[in-house]
Structures are given as C-alpha cells and as structure tokens.
Design a protein around this motif. Structure first.
Motif, PDB file in Angstrom:
ATOM      1  N   ALA A  51      -3.326   5.253   3.768  1.00  0.00           N
ATOM      2  CA  ALA A  51      -3.610   5.923   2.491  1.00  0.00           C
ATOM      3  C   ALA A  51      -2.725   5.375   1.373  1.00  0.00           C
ATOM      4  O   ALA A  51      -3.156   5.273   0.219  1.00  0.00           O
ATOM      5  CB  ALA A  51      -3.415   7.430   2.642  1.00  0.00           C
ATOM      6  N   HIS A  52      -1.495   5.003   1.726  1.00  0.00           N
ATOM      7  CA  HIS A  52      -0.575   4.449   0.726  1.00  0.00           C
ATOM      8  C   HIS A  52      -1.121   3.144   0.131  1.00  0.00           C
ATOM      9  O   HIS A  52      -0.929   2.862  -1.057  1.00  0.00           O
ATOM     10  CB  HIS A  52       0.797   4.231   1.375  1.00  0.00           C
ATOM     11  CG  HIS A  52       1.711   3.345   0.597  1.00  0.00           C
ATOM     12  ND1 HIS A  52       2.455   3.802  -0.482  1.00  0.00           N
ATOM     13  CD2 HIS A  52       1.991   2.027   0.711  1.00  0.00           C
ATOM     14  CE1 HIS A  52       3.155   2.788  -0.976  1.00  0.00           C
ATOM     15  NE2 HIS A  52       2.897   1.701  -0.267  1.00  0.00           N
ATOM     16  N   ILE A  53      -1.815   2.365   0.947  1.00  0.00           N
ATOM     17  CA  ILE A  53      -2.439   1.129   0.451  1.00  0.00           C
ATOM     18  C   ILE A  53      -3.436   1.470  -0.668  1.00  0.00           C
ATOM     19  O   ILE A  53      -3.468   0.829  -1.718  1.00  0.00           O
ATOM     20  CB  ILE A  53      -3.130   0.377   1.621  1.00  0.00           C
ATOM     21  CG1 ILE A  53      -2.072  -0.274   2.517  1.00  0.00           C
ATOM     22  CG2 ILE A  53      -4.119  -0.663   1.101  1.00  0.00           C
ATOM     23  CD1 ILE A  53      -2.618  -0.810   3.845  1.00  0.00           C
ATOM     24  N   GLN A 138      -1.474  -8.642  -2.240  1.00  0.00           N
ATOM     25  CA  GLN A 138      -0.264  -8.958  -1.474  1.00  0.00           C
ATOM     26  C   GLN A 138       0.369  -7.704  -0.897  1.00  0.00           C
ATOM     27  O   GLN A 138       0.913  -7.714   0.204  1.00  0.00           O
ATOM     28  CB  GLN A 138       0.752  -9.675  -2.369  1.00  0.00           C
ATOM     29  CG  GLN A 138       0.302 -11.058  -2.747  1.00  0.00           C
ATOM     30  CD  GLN A 138       1.271 -11.697  -3.724  1.00  0.00           C
ATOM     31  OE1 GLN A 138       2.197 -12.379  -3.304  1.00  0.00           O
ATOM     32  NE2 GLN A 138       1.067 -11.471  -5.006  1.00  0.00           N
ATOM     33  N   HIS A 139       0.322  -6.607  -1.659  1.00  0.00           N
ATOM     34  CA  HIS A 139       0.869  -5.350  -1.162  1.00  0.00           C
ATOM     35  C   HIS A 139       0.175  -4.947   0.138  1.00  0.00           C
ATOM     36  O   HIS A 139       0.818  -4.576   1.121  1.00  0.00           O
ATOM     37  CB  HIS A 139       0.702  -4.250  -2.226  1.00  0.00           C
ATOM     38  CG  HIS A 139       1.150  -2.904  -1.766  1.00  0.00           C
ATOM     39  ND1 HIS A 139       0.273  -1.920  -1.397  1.00  0.00           N
ATOM     40  CD2 HIS A 139       2.396  -2.389  -1.578  1.00  0.00           C
ATOM     41  CE1 HIS A 139       0.956  -0.841  -1.030  1.00  0.00           C
ATOM     42  NE2 HIS A 139       2.245  -1.096  -1.126  1.00  0.00           N
ATOM     43  N   GLU A 140      -1.163  -5.045   0.145  1.00  0.00           N
ATOM     44  CA  GLU A 140      -1.902  -4.678   1.361  1.00  0.00           C
ATOM     45  C   GLU A 140      -1.551  -5.616   2.508  1.00  0.00           C
ATOM     46  O   GLU A 140      -1.343  -5.188   3.646  1.00  0.00           O
ATOM     47  CB  GLU A 140      -3.417  -4.689   1.091  1.00  0.00           C
ATOM     48  CG  GLU A 140      -4.219  -4.265   2.311  1.00  0.00           C
ATOM     49  CD  GLU A 140      -5.617  -3.750   1.972  1.00  0.00           C
ATOM     50  OE1 GLU A 140      -5.973  -3.696   0.782  1.00  0.00           O
ATOM     51  OE2 GLU A 140      -6.343  -3.410   2.928  1.00  0.00           O
ATOM     52  N   GLN A 142       1.226  -7.229   2.944  1.00  0.00           N
ATOM     53  CA  GLN A 142       2.590  -6.939   3.422  1.00  0.00           C
ATOM     54  C   GLN A 142       2.613  -5.677   4.284  1.00  0.00           C
ATOM     55  O   GLN A 142       3.346  -5.602   5.266  1.00  0.00           O
ATOM     56  CB  GLN A 142       3.541  -6.816   2.225  1.00  0.00           C
ATOM     57  CG  GLN A 142       3.821  -8.170   1.588  1.00  0.00           C
ATOM     58  CD  GLN A 142       4.478  -8.034   0.219  1.00  0.00           C
ATOM     59  OE1 GLN A 142       3.798  -7.832  -0.774  1.00  0.00           O
ATOM     60  NE2 GLN A 142       5.785  -8.109   0.185  1.00  0.00           N
ATOM     61  N   HIS A 143       1.772  -4.696   3.894  1.00  0.00           N
ATOM     62  CA  HIS A 143       1.716  -3.488   4.720  1.00  0.00           C
ATOM     63  C   HIS A 143       1.103  -3.760   6.087  1.00  0.00           C
ATOM     64  O   HIS A 143       1.380  -3.047   7.047  1.00  0.00           O
ATOM     65  CB  HIS A 143       0.974  -2.360   4.012  1.00  0.00           C
ATOM     66  CG  HIS A 143       1.908  -1.490   3.245  1.00  0.00           C
ATOM     67  ND1 HIS A 143       2.625  -0.470   3.826  1.00  0.00           N
ATOM     68  CD2 HIS A 143       2.306  -1.536   1.956  1.00  0.00           C
ATOM     69  CE1 HIS A 143       3.404   0.084   2.921  1.00  0.00           C
ATOM     70  NE2 HIS A 143       3.234  -0.544   1.768  1.00  0.00           N
ATOM     71  N   GLN A 144       0.264  -4.773   6.181  1.00  0.00           N
ATOM     72  CA  GLN A 144      -0.285  -5.112   7.505  1.00  0.00           C
ATOM     73  C   GLN A 144       0.846  -5.531   8.445  1.00  0.00           C
ATOM     74  O   GLN A 144       0.826  -5.218   9.634  1.00  0.00           O
ATOM     75  CB  GLN A 144      -1.341  -6.221   7.364  1.00  0.00           C
ATOM     76  CG  GLN A 144      -2.632  -5.690   6.753  1.00  0.00           C
ATOM     77  CD  GLN A 144      -3.538  -6.771   6.219  1.00  0.00           C
ATOM     78  OE1 GLN A 144      -3.318  -7.960   6.446  1.00  0.00           O
ATOM     79  NE2 GLN A 144      -4.554  -6.369   5.498  1.00  0.00           N
TER      80      GLN A 144
HETATM   81 FE   LIG Z   1       3.945  -0.174  -0.232  1.00  0.00          FE
END
Ligand SMILES: [Fe+2]
Length: 381
Positions: A51-53, A138-140, A142-144
C-alpha cells in the motif's frame, strides 16, 4: 544511468507497468494472512509496503502533480514512512491485501491520466525528462528489494533468487534505449532496409558467437529433437514430418559437405538448421532467438563476433519498416511481407561481403534447412 528513452511518455508508461507487474509477481505466492504478518521487527508486513508503494505514487503524481485530493484519507498516518516504526506497523489498521491492490489500481489510473498531459519538455525540474515518474518507478523498484528482504526473513517458500553474474561468459549486453536501425544512405540498400528509423529496446544479452557444432551436438545428444516441450506447435509438426534427428547433412559425428564426408569440426558454427530447430535449441539453452532489430543494434554496436559465418535466424516475421515504400519493384520484398517468413541476418560464408551489411535482411520459410543458416541466442536481462 537511466535508459536514454525514459523521457518519452510511452517508455514511462511501460516502466510503470513493468514495475507494478514485478511487485504483484513477488507477492503472488503469499496468502492474505502471510501478507499481513509482521514477520520480523526489522521489516514491515508485506501488505504495508504494497500500500505504501501506492501511497507514494499518489503523493507525488496525483496530489503534487495533478493537484488532486488524496485517494486515501488516512494515507499520511498509515503509510508515510516517518509516521510509525517498522516494528509496530503490524498493529496498525492497515488496508487488507484486496483493498491495498484496489488502492494501487485507482492510484495508477490517475497516474496514467496525469502522464498523458504532463509537459515533459518544459522548465519544471520535477517534470523535465520524466523526473517525478522516474522517482515513483525507482521507489517501487527499491521497495521490491525491501520486500525480498522480508520474504527471506519469513521463511515462506518463494522462487526468490540468488546472486548471479549479469552476463555469462560469451555474452554481450545491450542496454535499454533508443537505437537507429535501417538505412537511408547505404547506396545499394534494398527497399526493405529503408527507411532509417529509431526503435526502443529493453535491455538484453546476446551471444557473442553463433552456436557451434559441439554446442548443438549437446542438444541433439540430450534428446532435444524428441523433447516436445522445446518445440512450438509448428515446430513439432515440422519435426515429425521431416523425421528430424539432427541438422541436415549430419551423420554420426561426420558431415557430408559437397560430396565429401568430413569429421564435424566442434568449433565451427552449426548450419543447415531450420528456424524451428534454431528456436528449439534456444529454448533448450534457456534462451530465445533475438529479434532482427536486436540483432542489428548489437551488430552495429560491435557486440557480435562471427558475423558472416552463417545466416542467423531471428524471431521476427518479415515486414516493411514504418513508411516503407516498394522500390524499384514490389516483387523484391513487398509481396513476401506477412508472418509466413522469418528474417535471417548477417550473411553466410557463401554470401558475398557486398550483401552482408548490418542492415541487410534475408527471409525464408521457417522449415527451410538447405540455406547456410545457424543460430545465435539472446535473452532478456
Ligand atoms: Fe518508500
């Protein structure tokens, strides 16, 4: 380095979609309870990251860029990374997995609509060359990696991964980007090589050399011709009809070459294989055939050795480039366009160098074996 093409709208949409696809694939093996479990105080529950993504995407695209209201009123309290420590996130009234997926989808709809109108060539540094979309992508990504850390700690069986060399020995890498293909100015270029235009390619690896007889022999000996999983439907039908068990002219370690029986040279490229055999070999090797444009980009970039030893089958059907026009007569190329033929690139030992230019396109039926054609494999990166 970002790929050269990421500032185009289509490329941004493709990268957004690829990232999302990968997130869902990573989480697919987990049931709802596992997604909501706080596996370790070191990491958030998987569903929090999910959900944060979407929250991060909504903050930057929907709210900041699109000046829209938040799609989730409690987003700032639940999903701002500074609001709560990881160790306590399992206790929060988080969205359940279905609601989180739905939230991500609604956010993404707004993102794509905002992307359609966003002026990417203006002065706003947030938008220039797609910066803010790059931030979200990139955020997504990095969360992976964060998700994988949690997944490893959870101990739940998962395809996971392990350190891997980016390239195997004998492969060249071509970066994602926009590349020129075809020609406007090669004086003797045929109509099908024209006009020059650009294509966007994803990153791929391609073998530095065509497949050799010893390599192809390993495929034959391991039962490659009888393993049905390696062949397409057309390939299986062809194989049965031809009674194929090895390349044309091969017999027990020898090759019949223009009336002479000679021992197979282990290092020479395999030839006299059909498209179907080339495709089955590539599958057996855990790879695929390159498209003709991948081949051309790799050849023009100096990544390929052995060009001109054997024609190389590609996965591409023979068609006209954008804005093709027949010249000087339609019977050279145009009448063959369609999905009946596959393109071969490079030229063989029997081709005169005059026709073996990097833009030259040969084509033939997928079942043809008498041509001096072999195979070079590629794979996605
Ligand atoms: Fe984040």
């Amino acid at each position: 380095m970002p790929p050269a093409s990421t500032d185009s709208r289509t490329a941004l949409a493709t990268e957004l979609d690829a990232a999302r696809h990968a997130t869902h694939a990573l989480l697919a093996p987990f049931d709802d309870e596992e997604l909501q479990t706080q596996w370790s105080p070191l990491q958030s529950p998987l569903v929090w990251d999910l959900a944060h993504i979407g929250y991060f995407e909504d903050v930057w695209i929907g709210q900041r860029l699109g000046r829209l209201d938040p799609l989730l009123a409690e987003g700032d309290d639940l999903y701002d990374a500074f609001a709560h420590e990881r160790a306590g996130r399992g206790e929060l009234p988080l969205l359940d997995p279905a609601a989180a997926r739905d939230y991500l989808e609604r956010v993404r709809d707004r993102t794509l609509r905002t992307l359609e109108d966003a002026p990417l060539d203006g002065e706003d540094p947030l938008l220039r060359r797609g910066f803010v979309f790059g931030l979200v992508i990139q955020h997504e990504r990095q969360h992976q990696e964060t998700l994988l850390q949690t997944i490893q700690l959870s101990g739940v069986p998962h395809p996971g991964g392990a350190p891997q060399p980016v390239l195997s020995e004998g492969e060249s890498k071509v970066d994602a980007g926009t590349y020129s293909v075809g020609t406007d100015d090669a004086p003797w270029a045929y109509d099908n090589e024209r006009p020059a235009h650009t294509v966007e390619l994803a990153a791929f690896a391609i073998d530095a050399r065509p497949v050799t007889t010893v390599e192809f022999g390993a495929f034959v000996e391991s039962g490659g011709y009888v393993d049905e999983r390696l062949w397409s439907d057309e390939g299986r039908a062809w194989c049965a009809e031809e009674n194929a068990t090895a390349p044309l002219h091969w017999e027990d370690g020898t090759v019949t070459r223009f009336g002479r029986d000679e021992p197979l040279d282990p290092d020479e490229p395999v030839q006299h294989i059909s498209f179907h055999e080339a495709e089955a070999y590539a599958r057996w090797a855990g790879k695929r055939l390159p498209t003709e444009l991948e081949w051309e980009v790799a050849a023009r970039g100096g990544s390929l050795d052995g060009i001109g030893e054997v024609w190389e089958w590609t996965s591409s059907p023979f068609t006209g480039y954008p804005n093709f026009y027949a010249f000087p007569y339609p019977e050279y190329s145009e009448v063959f366009f369609g999905d009946e033929y596959r393109v071969l690139r490079g030229g063989s030992w029997a081709s005169h160098p005059l026709v073996a230019r990097p833009t030259f396109r040969n084509w033939d039926y997928p079942m043809r074996r008498q041509i001096f054609a072999g195979v070079r494999c590629a794979r996605d990166l």
